[in-house]
Write an enzyme that holds these catalytic residues in place. Structure first.
Site, PDB file in Angstrom:
ATOM      1  N   SER A  49       0.810  -1.221   0.000  1.00 32.34           N
ATOM      2  CA  SER A  49       0.000   0.000   0.000  1.00 32.34           C
ATOM      3  C   SER A  49       0.843   1.271   0.000  1.00 32.34           C
ATOM      4  O   SER A  49       0.333   2.341  -0.305  1.00 32.34           O
ATOM      5  CB  SER A  49      -0.961   0.015   1.198  1.00 32.34           C
ATOM      6  OG  SER A  49      -0.262   0.205   2.397  1.00 32.34           O
ATOM      7  N   LYS A  91       1.324   4.009   6.826  1.00 35.35           N
ATOM      8  CA  LYS A  91       0.585   4.936   5.953  1.00 35.35           C
ATOM      9  C   LYS A  91       1.196   6.333   6.065  1.00 35.35           C
ATOM     10  O   LYS A  91       1.927   6.641   6.990  1.00 35.35           O
ATOM     11  CB  LYS A  91      -0.898   5.035   6.361  1.00 35.35           C
ATOM     12  CG  LYS A  91      -1.651   3.725   6.330  1.00 35.35           C
ATOM     13  CD  LYS A  91      -1.865   3.199   4.947  1.00 35.35           C
ATOM     14  CE  LYS A  91      -2.626   1.875   5.027  1.00 35.35           C
ATOM     15  NZ  LYS A  91      -2.541   1.106   3.840  1.00 35.35           N
TER      16      LYS A  91
END
Length: 172
Positions: A49, A91
């Site tokens: 991600s 993230k």
């Protein structure tokens, strides 16, 4: 009559050198252990991600929260524990508390201003939209750089700052 002085230092014998060496090794090992426990921790990235910035399987270094760590800012890469499966998640902070976040045709807008994100492949996201969201006080909005494959604040909402394990160092 002359006065003789007696040396106060430990004689430089084999046993003394051995003890000093052991003391230095013990001090160094204790310092490394303390650094690992309270300040810096290696983390293995388990998903793509954050690709291409951080590839799956990469090892990054996490700076743990403490008085030396400031509030996360736009662009910081953070680690937190997923509420879904308990895994560690990496993230990027795209908005801080009291900012508005929106995605229009793959472009990220913070407080109505389009953001320059060279690490995001906008062409793979063409046509992506996300509604206007206001980030509450004490929280941040996080997203993966690989927006097409990232499960992030667009799915589960803003992240409370106290839920973060720390900030990754050395990532732009």
């Amino acid at each position: 009559m002359s006065v003789r002085t007696i040396p106060v230092s430990v004689p430089d014998n084999k046993r003394g050198r051995k003890l000093r060496r052991r003391a230095w090794v013990l001090a160094a090992a204790s310092s490394v252990l303390a650094l690992r426990i309270w300040v810096l921790e290696p983390v293995t990235v388990q998903s793509d991600s954050m690709s291409p910035t951080i590839a799956s399987g990469s090892i990054v270094f996490l700076v743990k929260p403490g008085p030396w760590l400031q509030e996360p800012r736009h662009g910081d890469v953070v680690v937190f524990t997923s509420t879904v499966d308990g895994s560690r998640v990496v993230k990027r902070v795209v908005a801080a508390q009291n900012q508005s976040v929106e995605i229009q045709d793959a472009v990220l807008y913070i407080d109505g201003i389009p953001q320059d994100e060279p690490y995001v492949d906008l062409e793979s996201m063409d046509g992506t939209y996300s509604p206007l969201t206001l980030v509450p006080s004490g929280q941040v909005f996080v997203m993966g750089d690989n927006r097409e494959r990232s499960i992030d604040s667009r799915d589960y909402g803003p992240l409370p700052v106290e839920d973060m394990d720390g900030i990754i160092i050395g990532v732009q």
